[in-house]
Design an enzyme around this catalytic site. Structure first.
Site, PDB file in Angstrom:
ATOM      1  N   CYS A 197       0.875  -1.176   0.000  1.00 14.59           N
ATOM      2  CA  CYS A 197       0.000   0.000   0.000  1.00 14.59           C
ATOM      3  C   CYS A 197       0.908   1.221   0.000  1.00 14.59           C
ATOM      4  O   CYS A 197       2.014   1.168  -0.535  1.00 14.59           O
ATOM      5  CB  CYS A 197      -0.956  -0.033   1.185  1.00 14.59           C
ATOM      6  SG  CYS A 197      -0.140   0.023   2.783  1.00 14.59           S
ATOM      7  N   HIS A 215      -2.866   9.676   4.278  1.00 20.59           N
ATOM      8  CA  HIS A 215      -3.431   8.353   3.970  1.00 20.59           C
ATOM      9  C   HIS A 215      -4.941   8.432   4.164  1.00 20.59           C
ATOM     10  O   HIS A 215      -5.432   8.423   5.296  1.00 20.59           O
ATOM     11  CB  HIS A 215      -2.816   7.290   4.893  1.00 20.59           C
ATOM     12  CG  HIS A 215      -3.091   5.878   4.467  1.00 20.59           C
ATOM     13  ND1 HIS A 215      -4.344   5.310   4.553  1.00 20.59           N
ATOM     14  CD2 HIS A 215      -2.272   4.930   3.938  1.00 20.59           C
ATOM     15  CE1 HIS A 215      -4.285   4.062   4.112  1.00 20.59           C
ATOM     16  NE2 HIS A 215      -3.035   3.814   3.729  1.00 20.59           N
ATOM     17  N   HIS A 239      -5.210   6.390  -3.018  1.00 20.77           N
ATOM     18  CA  HIS A 239      -5.704   6.567  -1.653  1.00 20.77           C
ATOM     19  C   HIS A 239      -4.689   7.230  -0.726  1.00 20.77           C
ATOM     20  O   HIS A 239      -5.026   7.524   0.427  1.00 20.77           O
ATOM     21  CB  HIS A 239      -6.113   5.216  -1.067  1.00 20.77           C
ATOM     22  CG  HIS A 239      -4.948   4.348  -0.707  1.00 20.77           C
ATOM     23  ND1 HIS A 239      -4.166   3.715  -1.641  1.00 20.77           N
ATOM     24  CD2 HIS A 239      -4.411   4.042   0.503  1.00 20.77           C
ATOM     25  CE1 HIS A 239      -3.217   3.038  -1.025  1.00 20.77           C
ATOM     26  NE2 HIS A 239      -3.329   3.215   0.266  1.00 20.77           N
TER      27      HIS A 239
END
Length: 676
Positions: free
Chosen positions: A456, A615, A600
Site C-alpha cells: 500500500c 493516507h 488513496h
C-alpha cells in the site's frame, strides 16, 4: 537510440521464447513424413498444425509481446493496443482493402482443378467460363508479404508508445469513461490508421525495389550469391527477406531453386546448379549460429548464465535441428546490432563459398538437420557430406569471432545487461532498492516463504508460509520501521513512501529477472536495530511541524486511529482527521513524492525536507482506486491549499472502511504535528 534498440531486443525475447517449441514440433513432423515415404498421417498433421500455428502467426506474437515489453508497468492494456494496431494495419493492407482504396479491379486467371482460394480471391463466370479472380494489386500486398515480423514489431512499438503516453490521460467529465487506460486503444487505432496509409504507398516501392535488386544480382555468379546471403539476413528485422527469397527460390526470375530441387530428376533442375541458393544456409544454421550461442553463453555474467542458458540453448537447438533461426537472431540483433551485421556478412560468405564448391543441397522448410537428412538422397543433391566439413569450421569461426567482439566492445548480449537495468521509463526505478529487497527477502525466510506480495502507500502486505522464521531485527536493520502480524499468515512490513520500489525490486528478484546481491554483502540501513527500535530518523529533531488541515473535518489524536500501524506511532508522529469533505489539499508548500496507483495516499516533501504522508481512510487500498481521483502526479510542485485529490467518502463508507485520515511525518520521529 541504442537504449531503445536494447529495450526492443529484450522485449522481443517474450514472443521469441515460444518459437523453439514450434520449430521442434514441425521438425519432428517432417522427420516422420520423411521416414514414412513422404506420407502424412494423423500424428504429423497434429504436430504440424500446432507448430505452424505459432510460426505462421509469429508477427502477431511480436505485436503483443513487444507492446507488453516496451510498456511501463503494463497491465495488459498495452497488449490490447498492440493487437489493435496489428488488426488495423494488416486489414488496411489486405488485398481486398488495397483494391478498394486504390480503386483497382480483379485480375482473371485460369481456374485449375487443384486451385485454392487465397485472400481476396473468388471464382466468377466470365464469357461463359469459370475463372479465378484475384485483387489486381502489387505483389507487396500478397498474403505473407506484409504480414511479417517488421509489421508486428512496428505495431507492438505503436501500442507501447501509446500506452506510455496516454495511460494517465484525463478527459473532460463528459468523456471521463474514456480517460486513462481506456483511451490507449482509441489513440492507437487513430495512429495505426495514419501508419497504415503511409505503408499503403511506401511498401510497394520497397518490396518491388528488392525484387528488382534480386533479379539484378542473379547474373553475378558466386558474388551474387554472397550478396543475396548478406541481404537475406540483413532484411530479417524488416520482414523483407521474403521479397528477395522469391527471386531465387521461386519462378520470379526463372531460377525456381526450391521447387526444382524438390522435384528431383523429374523437374527442370540441373545437377550441380540447382540448390546453389540454399546450400550455404545449412552450415550457418546448423553450426554457425549454435557457435554464436555458445560464445554469448560463455561471455554472460556469472549470475545471469542460468537465464542466458535457457534462451540460448533452446535457440541453438531450433536452429540446428529445424533451421528456425529467429529465436537466436532476435536474441541479439537489437541488443548488439554490430554482431548481427557480422552474422549477415558470414552468411554471405557461406553462400558464395558453397556455390564455388561442388556441393548442392536444398530444403523444403529451412536449412536444418531434418531437411539435410530428408534430402540427402535427392537426385539434385551433390556431395552433401561437404556440409558436415564446412559446418564445424563455421562453428569455430562464429564462436571465436563473436566471443572476441563481445568482450572487446562490451556488447550487451543476453546475460550481459547492466545490473542497473531495472528502470521504468517514467523515472521511478527499483534499481537503488535491490539491496534492501534482497535483505527483506532473506529476513522473511527466502523467496519460497513469500506466497503473496503487495504494497500500500507505506508498507508491504504479504502472505507468508511460515511466519515463525521471520527475522524482525534483520528487517529493522534493512530499513523497516516495523513489522505487523495481523493474524494467520498475513504480515505487513512498514517501510515508508518508497515502499513501491522495494516491492518492485523484490518481485524482480523472486521472478529471476535480476540477480540479488548476497544479503550479507549489503550494508545495514540501521546497523544496531532491534525489534523494539523505532523508525529511522533522517532529519534533525524538530519541535513542531505545523500543517494546514488537508481535509475539512475534526482532528483526533493519532493514537485514536483504529489501526495499530498508525496508532502505535510506528509510521511516525502525526494526527488524524475525520473528514466531512472529500477534497484533499496540500497542507503546506511541497513537492509531490508519490501518488499511490490506487490514489488513496499521497506523499509530500515539504520545503524544509519533512516528509508527510496523507493516507485517506484505512485499508482503502482494497478499493483499487474506486472513489479516488488524483489531481497531481509525482514530481509536481504544489502550494498550500492546492487540491491534490478528490475522494468519494460515501463510497469508502459504503464499502465498510473508516474514512479517518492519518497525516504522518515519515522521517522525524521526534516531531510534534499541529494541524490548523
Amino acid at each position: 537510440m541504442m537504449k531503445f534498440l536494447q529495450n526492443l531486443g529484450k522485449s522481443i525475447m517474450l514472443p521469441v521464447a515460444v518459437l523453439p517449441v514450434a520449430a521442434i514440433l514441425v521438425g519432428i513432423s517432417n522427420w516422420i513424413i520423411g521416414a514414412n515415404d513422404g506420407q502424412a498421417n494423423v500424428v504429423t498433421s497434429f504436430l504440424q498444425t500446432a507448430g505452424l500455428a505459432i510460426i505462421a502467426n509469429m508477427p502477431i506474437l511480436f505485436a503483443v509481446g513487444v507492446s507488453i515489453g516496451m510498456a511501463k508497468k503494463s497491465d495488459g492494456t498495452s497488449a490490447l493496443a498492440g493487437l489493435v494496431s496489428w488488426l488495423i494495419i494488416t486489414s488496411l493492407l489486405a488485398p481486398t482493402s488495397v483494391m478498394t482504396l486504390l480503386n483497382s479491379g480483379f485480375a482473371n486467371s485460369e481456374l485449375n482443378p487443384d486451385s485454392k482460394l487465397g485472400a481476396g480471391q473468388q471464382v466468377a463466370e466470365v464469357g461463359g467460363k469459370l475463372v479465378l479472380q484475384s485483387p489486381d494489386v502489387n505483389a507487396a500486398f500478397a498474403p505473407g508479404s506484409f504480414q511479417n515480423a517488421f509489421i508486428g514489431i512496428l505495431c507492438g512499438v505503436i501500442g507501447a508508445l501509446c500506452y506510455n503516453r496516454f495511460k494517465d490521460t484525463k478527459l473532460p467529465d463528459a468523456l471521463s469513461f474514456f480517460s486513462g487506460r481506456r483511451s490507449v486503444a482509441i489513440v492507437t487505432a487513430g495512429i495505426s490508421l495514419i501508419v497504415g496509409l503511409i505503408l499503403l504507398f511506401v511498401w510497394p516501392f520497397v518490396y518491388t525495389g528488392l525484387v528488382n535488386f534480386g533479379e539484378w544480382i542473379v547474373g553475378l555468379g558466386a558474388f551474387g550469391s554472397g550478396i543475396y546471403g548478406f541481404f537475406n539476413r540483413l532484411l530479417i528485422p524488416f520482414g523483407l527477406h521474403h521479397a528477395l527469397n522469391s527471386v531465387f527460390w521461386f519462378d520470379v526470375a526463372g531460377i525456381n531453386d526450391l521447387s526444382n530441387f524438390a522435384a528431383g530428376d523429374k523437374g527442370e533442375g540441373v545437377f550441380g546448379v540447382t540448390g546453389q541458393y540454399m546450400t550455404g544456409f545449412f552450415p550457418i544454421m546448423m553450426f554457425g549460429l549454435p557457435g554464436a550461442a555458445l560464445a554469448m553463453y560463455v561471455t554472460a555474467k556469472t549470475k545471469r548464465k542460468k537465464i542466458a542458458y535457457g534462451i540460448l540453448l533452446s535457440g541453438a537447438v531450433a536452429s540446428f535441428f529445424v533451421g528456425v533461426t529467429e529465436p537466436l537472431e532476435f536474441a541479439f540483433m537489437f541488443l548488439a546490432p554490430f554482431l548481427f551485421l557480422i552474422h549477415a556478412v558470414f552468411m554471405g560468405i557461406s553462400m558464395a563459398i558453397s556455390q564455388l564448391l561442388p556441393v548442392r543441397m536444398g530444403f523444403g522448410f529451412s536449412g536444418g538437420f531434418v531437411d539435410l537428412v530428408l534430402n540427402w538422397t535427392n537426385p539434385m543433391a551433390e556431395n552433401p557430406w561437404i556440409i558436415l566439413i564446412m559446418g564445424p569450421i563455421w562453428f569455430l569461426i562464429y564462436f571465436f569471432v563473436f566471443r572476441w567482439v563481445i568482450l572487446k566492445f562490451q556488447l550487451k548480449t543476453p546475460g550481459r545487461e547492466d545490473d542497473d537495468e531495472v528502470e521504468g521509463e517514467d523515472g521511478d526505478s527499483s534499481a537503488g532498492f535491490v539491496g534492501t529487497a534482497a535483505k527483506f527477502i532473506d529476513a522473511l525466510g527466502g523467496k519460497a516463504n513469500i506466497t503473496e506480495l503487495d504494497n500500500c502507500a507505506t508498507r508491504l502486505r504479504m502472505e507468508i508460509a511460515d511466519t515463525s522464521v521471520i527475522d524482525e531485527p534483520a528487517l529493522k536493520r534493512a530499513g523497516a520501521a516495523g513489522t505487523i502480524k495481523p493474524g494467520g499468515n498475513s504480515v505487513q512490513v512498514i517501510y515508508g513512501l518508497n515502499v513501491q520500489f522495494v516491492k518492485d525490486a523484490m518481485e524482480k528478484i523472486m521472478a529471476g529477472q535480476i540477480d540479488a546481491p548476497d544479503a550479507a554483502d549489503v550494508p545495514d540501513a540501521v546497523p544496531d536495530a532491534t525489534v523494539d527500535s523505532g523508525p529511522v530518523a533522517t532529519l534533525e529533531k524538530t519541535a513542531t511541524v505545523t500543517l494546514k488541515r488537508p481535509l475539512q473535518g475534526y482532528a483526533i489524536a493519532l493514537s485514536e486511529v483504529p489501526d495499530k500501524t498508525f496508532s502505535s506511532g510506528m509510521m511516525g508522529p502525526g494526527a488524524a482527521i475525520v473528514p466531512t469533505s472529500g477534497e484533499v489539499t496540500a497542507p503546506a508548500d511541497a513537492t509531490v513524492v508519490t501518488v499511490f496507483p490506487t490514489g488513496h495516499a499521497i506523499g509530500l516533501k515539504l520545503t524544509d525536507g519533512t516528509e508527510v504522508l496523507i493516507h485517506v481512510g484505512l485499508d482503502t487500498v482494497k478499493l483499487k482506486g474506486d472513489g479516488f481521483e488524483p489531481l497531481v502526479k509525482a514530481g509536481d510542485t504544489v502550494t498550500e491549499g492546492q487540491a491534490l485529490l478528490n475522494v468519494d467518502l460515501a463510497k469508502i463508507e459504503a464499502a465498510g472502511y473508516p474514512t479517518v485520515t492519518p497525516v504522518v511525518v515519515m522521517n522525524d520521529k521526534s516531531a510534534v504535528v499541529e494541524l490548523l
